[in-house]
Design an enzyme around this catalytic site. Structure first.
Site, short mmCIF file in Angstrom:
data_model
loop_
_atom_site.label_atom_id
_atom_site.label_comp_id
_atom_site.label_asym_id
_atom_site.label_seq_id
_atom_site.Cartn_x
_atom_site.Cartn_y
_atom_site.Cartn_z
N ARG A 123 32.69 24.39 57.18
CA ARG A 123 33.97 23.12 56.83
C ARG A 123 34.40 22.97 58.44
O ARG A 123 33.85 23.24 59.36
CB ARG A 123 34.46 25.48 56.62
CG ARG A 123 34.24 25.59 55.29
CD ARG A 123 34.72 27.26 55.30
NE ARG A 123 33.98 27.60 54.13
CZ ARG A 123 34.42 29.46 53.43
NH1 ARG A 123 35.51 29.73 54.11
NH2 ARG A 123 33.46 29.42 52.23
N ARG B 173 33.77 31.93 63.27
CA ARG B 173 34.35 30.78 62.96
C ARG B 173 33.78 29.61 63.71
O ARG B 173 33.74 29.51 64.20
CB ARG B 173 35.65 31.10 63.41
CG ARG B 173 36.34 29.62 62.15
CD ARG B 173 37.99 29.88 62.86
NE ARG B 173 38.78 30.92 63.44
CZ ARG B 173 39.34 31.37 61.85
NH1 ARG B 173 39.28 30.48 60.93
NH2 ARG B 173 40.40 32.45 61.64
N GLU C 249 37.39 39.53 58.03
CA GLU C 249 36.90 39.48 56.31
C GLU C 249 35.68 39.33 56.79
O GLU C 249 35.18 38.53 57.45
CB GLU C 249 38.23 38.33 55.89
CG GLU C 249 37.75 37.62 54.97
CD GLU C 249 38.49 36.78 54.81
OE1 GLU C 249 39.11 36.35 55.40
OE2 GLU C 249 37.74 35.96 53.63
N SER D 49 35.50 38.49 50.46
CA SER D 49 36.56 37.85 50.11
C SER D 49 36.27 37.51 48.11
O SER D 49 35.24 37.40 47.66
CB SER D 49 36.97 36.49 50.04
OG SER D 49 38.16 36.36 49.45
N ARG E 53 28.77 36.87 60.03
CA ARG E 53 29.86 38.56 60.89
C ARG E 53 29.30 39.18 59.97
O ARG E 53 29.27 40.62 61.06
CB ARG E 53 31.25 38.43 59.30
CG ARG E 53 31.87 36.22 60.32
CD ARG E 53 32.85 36.42 59.39
NE ARG E 53 34.20 35.53 59.93
CZ ARG E 53 35.29 35.05 59.66
NH1 ARG E 53 36.19 35.85 58.70
NH2 ARG E 53 35.83 34.08 59.33
#
Length: 428
Positions: free
Chosen positions: A267, A282, A354, A357, A394
């Site tokens: 990403r 990230r 987070e 999801s 994560r």
RNA sequence: GGAGAGGUGGCCGAGUGGUUGAAGGCGCAGCACUGGAAAUGCUGUAUAGGGGCAACUUUAUCGAGGGUUCGAAUCCCUCCCUCUCCGCCA
């Protein structure tokens, strides 16, 4: 993609539901285009029917012995030519309208589920439950953040990764690399043990695949593109797995199809400058184990609960405290109708972050990707669901922060020991 | 990358300009026969869009896009993909 029929018959419903996402749209123009397109199509197919009739008549005459250059045939030919011309004009107009309609419709997000709580932003999300006790620093104790631990124990290279690629990339080293690998295997085994079928998909995907799952056309700037090919680095395994069944009709008795796919994800993280610049939170490239369901529309509501529970099971097996929140209509992603986020507790950061999801997309992706089911006579669109199970980097961050010991080593949960080969990281 | 062959319905496979959405077979479903089954026989069996309460009707689709023609699965052009052989390579 939203249903064109719904647009024609009830654009107010679309406006109203997208209004819950905080969008203000007037769809009357688009509705008009949709109706024009339909009228044009009707005209055109009537003309074509006439043309087909003439064609058959000519065939009949010639087979009946009529001269192919005789007056009767010639008259029909002229008539056929006139129709052909009219059709081509109508076709052109129709294509234009279709393209306009498709482009505008493809840019609209999914309608939120009636179950989704209304709200404007992240702040309006609803906490559903918490699990486990978040670790807090004891008196006199300082808890490190995961990147401090990783640096201290030599689990990754950050500076050198900039040399290899650029910022927001890391190179895992030694026990760090081993831990990542252990986690991937652990997660895959956990899910396949519950009947998920393992998938290792291509991570370069074409534009049709990105469009099918909803990343294109709106979010082109969020993915890396290979300049010389119609290929992109996939931002999530959701993309290739959706396209696994693109343009297919699936027999109803095969549903639900449940897949678990490990893949690296890429990403651009455009617009996140300065945020989460250190560590594993990230990155431009990260690993993720993704759960994905194709299911019958009648069962997607329960399926959403189940896929979320399957993601929660990973956190629980790893003894990582977390909370489950439901996203409000203002915070739900483009393709989703309803979403639960799982947020893991990071003791060093002192915050929930987070880590998964879990969304149901209803028929939104299925319509874009033409994935149907066949039940008896007719076909209908399937429902698709996806959930991270889990984001691996994560997860590593959470394990490092949660397991930190007074002596500077990291205690790992028992479930991981068979995979990692030790219950501790960082003891010499 | 070079040379050749080929892409037709869920599958196999026929079909080189005329009523072909497509023979035949397999598979699948229903019915008949049977105590039950097998075998056999009959019937049905693509997708998408439009019109219609429905029965039904109409258009498009034989890898994709364009062209020739009154008419194309069949002829022409472009592109994509698959297979075989050679080269290269984890």
């Amino acid at each position: 993609m939203l249903d064109q029929r719904l647009l024609r018959d009830n654009p107010e419903l679309i406006s109203q539901q997208l209004g819950r996402r905080g969008m203000a749209l007037d769809l009357t123009k688009l509705q008009l285009i949709a109706k024009q397109e339909r009228d044009l199509q009707e005209q055109r197919s009537n003309l074509q029917a006439e043309g087909n009739r003439i064609g058959k008549e000519v065939g009949g005459l010639i087979q009946g012995g009529e001269a192919s250059n005789g007056p009767a045939v010639q008259g029909l030919r002229d008539q056929g030519n006139r129709i052909k011309q009219q059709v081509s004009v109508l076709e052109e107009e129709e294509k234009e309208l279709q393209a306009k309609l498709r482009d505008q419709l493809a840019a609209l997000p999914n309608l939120p589920s009636p179950d989704a709580p209304d709200g404007k932003s992240e702040a309006d999300n609803v906490e559903i439950k918490t699990w486990g006790s978040p670790r807090l620093a004891a008196s006199g104790e300082t808890l490190e953040e995961h990147w401090q631990i990783a640096e201290r124990l030599g689990l990754f290279e950050t500076e050198r990764s900039v040399r290899i690629a650029q910022s927001r990339f890391v190179t895992l080293m030694g026990q760090g690399a081993r831990l990542e690998r252990s986690l991937i295997n652990f997660m895959l085994d956990l899910h396949t043990g519950k009947g998920y079928r393992e998938v290792l998909p291509p991570i370069l995907v074409n534009s049709a695949s990105l469009t099918g799952s909803g990343q294109l056309p709106k979010f082109a700037e969020e993915s890396f593109r290979c300049a010389d090919d119609d290929l992109w680095l996939t931002p999530t395994a959701e993309v290739p797995v959706t396209s696994l069944h693109r343009d297919e009709v699936i027999p109803a008795d095969q549903l639900p199809l449940r897949y678990v796919a490990y893949s690296p994800c890429f990403r651009r993280e455009a617009g996140s400058y300065g945020r989460d610049t250190r560590g594993l939170i990230r990155l431009h490239q990260f690993n993720k184990v993704e759960l994905y369901w194709f299911c019958h529309p009648d069962h997607s509501r329960e399926a959403h609960q189940q896929i979320t529970a399957d993601a929660e099971a990973v956190l629980e097996a790893l003894e990582l405290p977390y909370r489950k929140i439901e996203l409000c209509t203002g915070d739900i992603g483009f393709s989703a109708a309803r979403t639960y986020d799982l947020e893991v507790w990071l003791p060093g950061a002192g915050a929930y972050r987070e880590i998964s999801s879990c969304s149901t997309c209803g028929d939104f992706q299925a319509r874009r990707s033409a994935i149907r089911l066949k039940d008896g006579k007719g076909t209908q669109l399937v429902h698709t669901l996806n959930g991270s199970g889990l984001a691996v980097g994560r997860t590593m961050a959470a394990l490092l922060e949660t397991g930190q010991q007074a002596d500077g080593s990291i205690k790992l949960p028992a479930a991981l020991v068979p995979y990692f080969g030790s219950d501790t990281i960082g003891l010499a």
